[in-house]
Design an enzyme around this catalytic site. Structure first.
Site, mmCIF file in Angstrom:
data_model
loop_
_atom_site.group_PDB
_atom_site.id
_atom_site.type_symbol
_atom_site.label_atom_id
_atom_site.label_comp_id
_atom_site.label_asym_id
_atom_site.label_seq_id
_atom_site.Cartn_x
_atom_site.Cartn_y
_atom_site.Cartn_z
ATOM 1 N N CYS A 56 0.747 -1.272 0.074
ATOM 2 C CA CYS A 56 0.264 0.042 -0.062
ATOM 3 C C CYS A 56 0.717 1.025 -0.089
ATOM 4 O O CYS A 56 1.197 1.757 1.030
ATOM 5 C CB CYS A 56 -0.837 -0.152 1.090
ATOM 6 N N ARG B 116 -3.930 -11.378 14.402
ATOM 7 C CA ARG B 116 -3.593 -10.623 13.295
ATOM 8 C C ARG B 116 -4.778 -10.249 12.410
ATOM 9 O O ARG B 116 -5.867 -11.042 12.491
ATOM 10 C CB ARG B 116 -2.689 -11.520 12.279
ATOM 11 N N ARG C 178 -6.328 -8.678 8.844
ATOM 12 C CA ARG C 178 -5.979 -8.530 7.588
ATOM 13 C C ARG C 178 -7.255 -8.096 6.701
ATOM 14 O O ARG C 178 -8.336 -8.375 7.014
ATOM 15 C CB ARG C 178 -5.319 -9.398 6.629
#
Length: 407
Positions: free
Chosen positions: A141, A224, A226
């Site tokens: 990104c 985590r 995403r």
């Protein structure tokens, strides 16, 4: 399922709140613990997150299989976390591109039959892969420059997102998956994601509402998160039945990763890893499982934290020791960085390579190539394999539905 018991810290993880918040819920009667301080999942089904776990179709989703061979291409493939998960779900990899030489060597070592294209994505002609079913990639990104009000495909030139989209334009897959950090949602006040959305529309695809998936809900013992973007070619949208994967009925912990049990049929094999300098080791030896710098004596806090001691705030990644009873914090590219410490629950040392890999749900037989720091980086950057497999199954279901409708 109804008898599944969880600790206070696991309830906090499920609800994405702090343990302090759960304690306040307990005081005001919002939640009720049993005598041993644990909670019964079935007693908490008024929380949507818990209800989803209890009523999940996870077992049914395991039965999803491709009705034909679906060929796939992956860009920015890294060390293979997403690729292994998609392979387990039933995709047939035709090509994987990655610029990092160690990651490419890792892919080749484990899958000699995979077509690993090493090098800069901008040098690849994707027209030879025209009409392959599926394309995926965790595109980095990078910031775009916002010269005009509406950012189009050409305006993203010079970024890796531009190359990702160029591949889509040249291949025209039925479906593609973009994967990124949660922060993309709010990057540059949401402008980056809006630009990405407008480009996806411009090239003839429909974006399903993007979703942040928390790995702990998909048999991954790690907190985590995403962001996933699922896009369907406009001419096929009418056949879409895409749904996000349902959660597994249990939250797995570091214990499940490192010891024989729910995830692996043996204890974690020994491997290389970083070591602490002697003084740091002595300090971290004072930190209890699940603890961090705040659990140290004040004079040691001052020594270890230095200027950070006076800055306030949580900084709970510093001098952090993991606990067997909780999922791991998100793994970074190195386990012994001061801001994001990942100390073993029992031994006073950083997590080693195989422990890192298990927390990302890599198979034990998946070997990594390169220096120790390169191996940590490859593992830390990966999509957890089990998370990739969970979304992969739902993508297979989507392609099956498209295939059934257009025959």
């Amino acid at each position: 399922m109804s008898k599944e018991m969880i600790s206070e810290s696991l309830l906090a993880d499920i609800m994405s709140v702090s343990k302090r918040t759960v304690e306040s819920w307990k005081k005001n009667g919002k939640v009720k613990s049993l005598k041993d301080g644990c909670y019964s999942l079935s007693d908490l089904d008024y929380f949507p997150q818990v209800k989803a776990m209890i009523e999940s179709s996870w077992n049914k989703e395991q039965a999803i299989k491709p009705i034909k061979k679906y060929n796939s291409i992956e860009l920015f493939a890294g060390a293979g976390g997403l690729a292994i998960g998609l392979e387990k779900a039933g995709f047939n990899s035709v090509a994987l591109n990655e610029i990092d030489k160690d990651a490419c060597a890792t892919l080749r070592k484990n899958r000699p039959d995979w077509n690993v294209i090493e090098g800069n994505v901008s040098n690849i002609d994707f027209t030879v892969y025209k009409n392959i079913d599926f394309l995926s990639g965790g595109f980095p990104c990078q910031a775009f420059s916002y010269a005009g009000k509406k950012l189009g495909f050409e305006d993203t030139r010079g970024t890796l997102f531009f190359e990702f989209v160029r591949a889509i334009k040249e291949i025209k897959p039925k479906v593609f998956l973009g994967e990124n950090v949660r922060g993309l949602l709010t990057h540059d006040n949401g402008k980056t994601l809006e630009a990405i959305k407008s480009v996806i529309q411009e090239i003839g695809y429909t974006l399903i509402q993007p979703k942040v998936l928390k790995a702990i809900f998909y048999r991954v013992p790690q907190k985590r998160e995403r962001l996933f973007l699922v896009c369907i070619r406009n001419d096929l949208v009418k056949y879409s039945n895409f749904e996000w994967p349902e959660p597994f009925g249990k939250i797995l912990t570091v214990k499940d990763a490192l010891l024989k049990g729910n995830l692996y049929d043996s204890d974690c094999p020994k491997s290389q890893g970083q070591v602490y300098p002697e003084r740091k080791k002595k300090i971290l030896a004072m930190v209890p499982p699940g603890g961090c710098w705040v659990d140290l004596p004040d004079e040691i806090q001052r020594e270890y934290m230095q200027k950070s001691y006076f800055m306030g705030g949580g900084k709970t990644g510093m001098a952090r020791r993991l606990s067997y009873d909780s999922p791991s914090l998100t793994l970074t590219c190195a386990p012994a960085q001061k801001q994001t410490e990942r100390c073993h629950p029992e031994d006073t040392r950083p997590l080693n390579i195989r422990e890192y890999a298990r927390i990302q749900t890599f198979p034990d037989k998946w070997k990594f190539v390169g220096s120790i720091s390169s191996q940590y980086k490859q593992i830390g950057n990966a999509v957890p394999v089990n998370l990739a497999q969970a979304i992969g199954r739902k993508l297979i279901a989507l392609l099956n539905n498209i295939e059934n409708q257009i025959i």
